[in-house]
Design a protein around this motif. Structure first.
Motif, PDB file in Angstrom:
ATOM      1  N   HIS A  42       0.843  -1.190   0.000  1.00 24.51           N
ATOM      2  CA  HIS A  42       0.000   0.000   0.000  1.00 24.51           C
ATOM      3  C   HIS A  42       0.881   1.244   0.000  1.00 24.51           C
ATOM      4  O   HIS A  42       2.090   1.168   0.213  1.00 24.51           O
ATOM      5  CB  HIS A  42      -0.910   0.041   1.236  1.00 24.51           C
ATOM      6  CG  HIS A  42      -1.710  -1.209   1.447  1.00 24.51           C
ATOM      7  ND1 HIS A  42      -2.526  -1.741   0.484  1.00 24.51           N
ATOM      8  CD2 HIS A  42      -1.806  -2.032   2.528  1.00 24.51           C
ATOM      9  CE1 HIS A  42      -3.118  -2.837   0.957  1.00 24.51           C
ATOM     10  NE2 HIS A  42      -2.686  -3.027   2.205  1.00 24.51           N
ATOM     11  N   ARG A  43       0.275   2.384  -0.207  1.00 24.19           N
ATOM     12  CA  ARG A  43       0.982   3.638   0.009  1.00 24.19           C
ATOM     13  C   ARG A  43      -0.014   4.730   0.359  1.00 24.19           C
ATOM     14  O   ARG A  43      -1.215   4.598   0.127  1.00 24.19           O
ATOM     15  CB  ARG A  43       1.832   4.044  -1.201  1.00 24.19           C
ATOM     16  CG  ARG A  43       1.087   4.477  -2.437  1.00 24.19           C
ATOM     17  CD  ARG A  43       2.074   4.660  -3.579  1.00 24.19           C
ATOM     18  NE  ARG A  43       1.461   5.156  -4.788  1.00 24.19           N
ATOM     19  CZ  ARG A  43       1.441   6.438  -5.147  1.00 24.19           C
ATOM     20  NH1 ARG A  43       2.006   7.353  -4.364  1.00 24.19           N
ATOM     21  NH2 ARG A  43       0.877   6.823  -6.271  1.00 24.19           N
ATOM     22  N   PHE A  44       0.498   5.801   0.945  1.00 27.82           N
ATOM     23  CA  PHE A  44      -0.333   6.926   1.377  1.00 27.82           C
ATOM     24  C   PHE A  44      -0.215   8.068   0.379  1.00 27.82           C
ATOM     25  O   PHE A  44       0.890   8.448  -0.019  1.00 27.82           O
ATOM     26  CB  PHE A  44       0.091   7.406   2.771  1.00 27.82           C
ATOM     27  CG  PHE A  44      -0.653   8.624   3.243  1.00 27.82           C
ATOM     28  CD1 PHE A  44      -1.917   8.521   3.778  1.00 27.82           C
ATOM     29  CD2 PHE A  44      -0.082   9.890   3.128  1.00 27.82           C
ATOM     30  CE1 PHE A  44      -2.609   9.641   4.194  1.00 27.82           C
ATOM     31  CE2 PHE A  44      -0.765  11.014   3.541  1.00 27.82           C
ATOM     32  CZ  PHE A  44      -2.038  10.887   4.081  1.00 27.82           C
ATOM     33  N   HIS A  52      -7.973   7.456   6.414  1.00 25.67           N
ATOM     34  CA  HIS A  52      -9.052   6.841   5.654  1.00 25.67           C
ATOM     35  C   HIS A  52      -9.310   7.626   4.368  1.00 25.67           C
ATOM     36  O   HIS A  52      -9.428   8.845   4.386  1.00 25.67           O
ATOM     37  CB  HIS A  52     -10.328   6.780   6.494  1.00 25.67           C
ATOM     38  CG  HIS A  52     -10.218   5.864   7.673  1.00 25.67           C
ATOM     39  ND1 HIS A  52      -9.643   6.246   8.865  1.00 25.67           N
ATOM     40  CD2 HIS A  52     -10.584   4.568   7.830  1.00 25.67           C
ATOM     41  CE1 HIS A  52      -9.673   5.230   9.718  1.00 25.67           C
ATOM     42  NE2 HIS A  52     -10.240   4.199   9.114  1.00 25.67           N
ATOM     43  N   GLY A  53      -9.317   6.909   3.254  1.00 26.37           N
ATOM     44  CA  GLY A  53      -9.535   7.534   1.958  1.00 26.37           C
ATOM     45  C   GLY A  53      -8.269   7.886   1.222  1.00 26.37           C
ATOM     46  O   GLY A  53      -8.300   8.159   0.020  1.00 26.37           O
ATOM     47  N   PRO A  63      -8.270   2.746  -3.883  1.00 30.89           N
ATOM     48  CA  PRO A  63      -8.378   3.055  -2.455  1.00 30.89           C
ATOM     49  C   PRO A  63      -8.601   1.807  -1.603  1.00 30.89           C
ATOM     50  O   PRO A  63      -9.341   0.895  -1.994  1.00 30.89           O
ATOM     51  CB  PRO A  63      -9.598   3.988  -2.396  1.00 30.89           C
ATOM     52  CG  PRO A  63      -9.722   4.551  -3.778  1.00 30.89           C
ATOM     53  CD  PRO A  63      -9.271   3.456  -4.694  1.00 30.89           C
ATOM     54  N   VAL A  64      -7.921   1.765  -0.477  1.00 27.73           N
ATOM     55  CA  VAL A  64      -8.132   0.687   0.486  1.00 27.73           C
ATOM     56  C   VAL A  64      -9.401   1.004   1.277  1.00 27.73           C
ATOM     57  O   VAL A  64      -9.599   2.131   1.727  1.00 27.73           O
ATOM     58  CB  VAL A  64      -6.917   0.560   1.430  1.00 27.73           C
ATOM     59  CG1 VAL A  64      -7.167  -0.510   2.490  1.00 27.73           C
ATOM     60  CG2 VAL A  64      -5.660   0.246   0.628  1.00 27.73           C
ATOM     61  N   GLU A  65     -10.277   0.030   1.432  1.00 29.08           N
ATOM     62  CA  GLU A  65     -11.544   0.235   2.126  1.00 29.08           C
ATOM     63  C   GLU A  65     -11.310   0.720   3.563  1.00 29.08           C
ATOM     64  O   GLU A  65     -10.345   0.324   4.217  1.00 29.08           O
ATOM     65  CB  GLU A  65     -12.362  -1.052   2.142  1.00 29.08           C
ATOM     66  CG  GLU A  65     -12.824  -1.508   0.773  1.00 29.08           C
ATOM     67  CD  GLU A  65     -13.704  -2.741   0.859  1.00 29.08           C
ATOM     68  OE1 GLU A  65     -13.884  -3.281   1.982  1.00 29.08           O
ATOM     69  OE2 GLU A  65     -14.213  -3.165  -0.185  1.00 29.08           O
ATOM     70  N   VAL A  69      -8.413  -0.016   6.404  1.00 28.99           N
ATOM     71  CA  VAL A  69      -7.510   1.003   6.928  1.00 28.99           C
ATOM     72  C   VAL A  69      -7.529   0.988   8.455  1.00 28.99           C
ATOM     73  O   VAL A  69      -6.473   1.049   9.108  1.00 28.99           O
ATOM     74  CB  VAL A  69      -7.878   2.396   6.393  1.00 28.99           C
ATOM     75  CG1 VAL A  69      -7.063   3.480   7.098  1.00 28.99           C
ATOM     76  CG2 VAL A  69      -7.639   2.466   4.884  1.00 28.99           C
ATOM     77  N   SER A  70      -8.725   0.912   9.026  1.00 27.33           N
ATOM     78  CA  SER A  70      -8.836   0.862  10.486  1.00 27.33           C
ATOM     79  C   SER A  70      -8.066  -0.332  11.042  1.00 27.33           C
ATOM     80  O   SER A  70      -7.380  -0.226  12.066  1.00 27.33           O
ATOM     81  CB  SER A  70     -10.304   0.774  10.905  1.00 27.33           C
ATOM     82  OG  SER A  70     -11.000   1.951  10.533  1.00 27.33           O
TER      83      SER A  70
END
Length: 218
Positions: A42-44, A52-53, A63-65, A69-70
């Motif tokens: 993943h990456r930000f 989130h988002g 996007p990761v759901e 993410v949580s």
């Protein structure tokens, strides 16, 4: 509060009190979290001041759901000992402050990860009491400080935590530690009465002045 926070192990003395956040104040959080995300594919993307988002697949930027993410954040707290390191000068500064004042760590983290963080802080010889909560920090600092006629300071990177403490402990020196990270450039600003610093050298100077009565609160 929704959770019961045990303060019994926090024994304050007849000295000033410094209450200090941990993530991106004492321990690096966002930089190692980015490396952790990359290790999982993943990456930000720094599009706003939220996780989130903004976490996406490194291959196609899907996007990761939010629910995932949580879970990634919780998994990082579980693995923090392998990833998080102290921020620049945090250890030396806190030891200097702790020689003249009581220091308490107040971290915004699910309490079930307290013992993991306790081990990490202890390994750095940061043995000050630790409280972990997902509740607002203002009432916690109010309960800690009580009606003591002694100086109190609070250090955090998040504006909403600083505002919460300022609301419940008006006499408190509020210091916002702003890490040199792209995501913090997107953060909402703290109120004017909050002292904004970029490192522990500046934070220590404000805390020393407040505790000795030689400087203004902001």
């Amino acid at each position: 509060m929704g959770e019961i926070l045990d303060l019994a192990h926090v024994r304050l003395t007849d000295r000033p009190l410094a209450v200090c956040d941990v993530d991106d104040v004492v321990l690096e959080f966002f930089a190692p979290f980015q490396l952790y995300l990359e290790s999982l594919g993943h990456r930000f993307l720094p599009r706003s001041f939220r996780l989130h988002g903004n976490i996406v697949s490194a291959t196609d930027e899907t996007p990761v759901e939010d629910v995932r993410v949580s879970q990634l954040i919780l998994d990082f707290f579980e693995a923090q000992e392998a990833w998080q390191t102290p921020t620049t000068d945090a250890i030396a500064a806190l030891k200097r402050i702790g020689a003249e004042a009581d220091v308490v760590f107040l971290t915004a983290m699910p309490p079930r990860y307290t013992q993991i963080r306790r081990r990490l802080l202890d390994s750095l010889d940061l043995t000050f009491p630790l409280l972990a909560t997902e509740e607002p920090k203002g009432p916690v600092v109010r309960e800690l400080h009580g009606e003591r006629d002694l100086p109190v300071a609070f250090i955090d990177d998040m504006a909403h935590n600083l505002h919460s403490v300022g609301e419940h402990v008006p006499e408190c020196l509020l210091i916002q530690m702003v890490p040199p990270l792209d995501i913090h450039k997107l953060a909402p600003p703290a109120a004017p009465h909050v002292v904004r610093v970029g490192d522990w050298t500046a934070a220590s100077q404000h805390i020393d002045s407040h505790f000795t009565g030689t400087g203004a609160k902001a």
